[in-house]
Scaffold this active site. Structure first.
Site, mmCIF file in Angstrom:
data_model
loop_
_atom_site.group_PDB
_atom_site.id
_atom_site.type_symbol
_atom_site.label_atom_id
_atom_site.label_comp_id
_atom_site.label_asym_id
_atom_site.label_seq_id
_atom_site.Cartn_x
_atom_site.Cartn_y
_atom_site.Cartn_z
ATOM 1 N N GLU A 17 24.265 0.152 -1.189
ATOM 2 C CA GLU A 17 23.844 1.270 -0.077
ATOM 3 C C GLU A 17 23.213 0.814 0.984
ATOM 4 O OE1 GLU A 17 24.692 5.235 -2.316
ATOM 5 O OE2 GLU A 17 22.764 4.104 -3.299
ATOM 6 N N HIS A 42 15.430 5.334 -0.176
ATOM 7 C CA HIS A 42 16.743 6.031 -1.080
ATOM 8 C C HIS A 42 16.294 5.917 -2.556
ATOM 9 C CE1 HIS A 42 20.184 7.109 -2.358
ATOM 10 N NE2 HIS A 42 20.573 6.196 -3.053
ATOM 11 N N HIS A 92 16.913 7.903 -6.413
ATOM 12 C CA HIS A 92 17.448 8.841 -7.399
ATOM 13 C C HIS A 92 16.516 9.421 -8.174
ATOM 14 C CE1 HIS A 92 20.708 5.377 -7.412
ATOM 15 N NE2 HIS A 92 20.578 6.143 -6.155
ATOM 16 N N HIS A 99 23.608 12.578 -6.536
ATOM 17 C CA HIS A 99 23.089 11.263 -6.401
ATOM 18 C C HIS A 99 21.565 10.812 -6.494
ATOM 19 C CE1 HIS A 99 24.056 7.559 -3.479
ATOM 20 N NE2 HIS A 99 22.973 7.158 -4.396
#
Ligand SMILES: [Zn+2]
Length: 235
Positions: free
Chosen positions: A75, A94, A96, A164
């Site tokens: 990613e 980033h 989760h 996500h």
């Protein structure tokens, strides 16, 4: 040895220690001397990242050194697309983050509610990869998907990704890490508070004023030192 790779490795350890990232998730830093490049670890869990794991990438999301054969994050395009579209962004997280996820799959908006979370901004959009790309494994696997996410992020600091996680964009590394930590805390407080009664959020003006305070160098330094101590990185 202090420097960008060292700070970025520390940021990985801090986010892992605070439960923002687990086996997955990553944090990047725009190259301090070369704006068309950014720094990101090779594919390792943030808890394990050391300064030696930090690699350089171009804005297409590919390793600057094509001879470097280390495994890269699938990613990484989340980062390259945000740097490509936002010249003001110097660091990206980033994650989760578990507390944030419920807000990505319901109509309940995640909004700033506590004074330490002003950096997350007054408006937090939710991006659904399915809108443009149909059924996928939900991961941002190429520049096209990354660019679509970045377009939806617009000028905001945070975007939620349906089912996500989330992405945080900030003007420097400390700010990105602090925003990601307090985004998670704000989400947890919001979830807990909604069981007690009607919520009172920060106004847009309070959000702006608290963000200004959180951006003060002395405030950022105090928070950073605290989280560095807790992370106890040992390198
Ligand atoms: Zn992800």
């Amino acid at each position: 040895m202090p420097g960008p790779a060292y700070d970025l490795a520390l940021a990985n350890r801090i986010l892992a220690r605070e439960g923002v990232v687990d086996a997955y998730g990553h944090v990047s830093l725009r190259h301090p001397g070369q704006e068309s490049r950014f720094l990101l670890s090779c594919s390792r869990s943030p808890e394990l990242v050391t300064p030696q794991d930090i690699m350089e990438f171009d804005l297409a999301g590919e390793p600057a050194d094509r001879a470097d054969e280390r495994q890269t994050y699938l990613e990484r395009f989340i980062h390259s697309a945000v740097y490509e579209s936002r010249g003001d962004v110097m660091a990206v997280v980033h994650s989760h983050s578990p507390a944030v996820l419920p807000f990505s799959i319901t109509d309940a908006p995640l909004r700033p509610a506590i004074h330490t979370a002003g950096l997350i901004g007054a408006r937090i959009p939710v991006w659904d990869i399915r809108t443009k790309f149909g059924d996928t494994d939900m991961l941002v696997r190429n520049m096209e998907q990354g660019r679509d996410m970045a377009r939806n992020l617009g000028a905001c600091s945070v975007i939620l990704m349906r089912g996500h996680g989330c992405t945080v964009a900030a003007a420097d590394l400390k700010e990105a890490v602090i925003a990601a930590i307090y985004l998670q805390l704000n989400a947890a407080v919001q979830l807990a508070a909604c069981q007690l009664g009607k919520l009172r959020y920060l106004s847009d003006s309070e959000t702006k004023l608290t963000a200004e305070t959180n951006r003060l160098p002395a405030v950022k330094a105090r928070m950073w030192d605290y989280y560095v101590k807790r992370a106890d990185a040992g390198f």
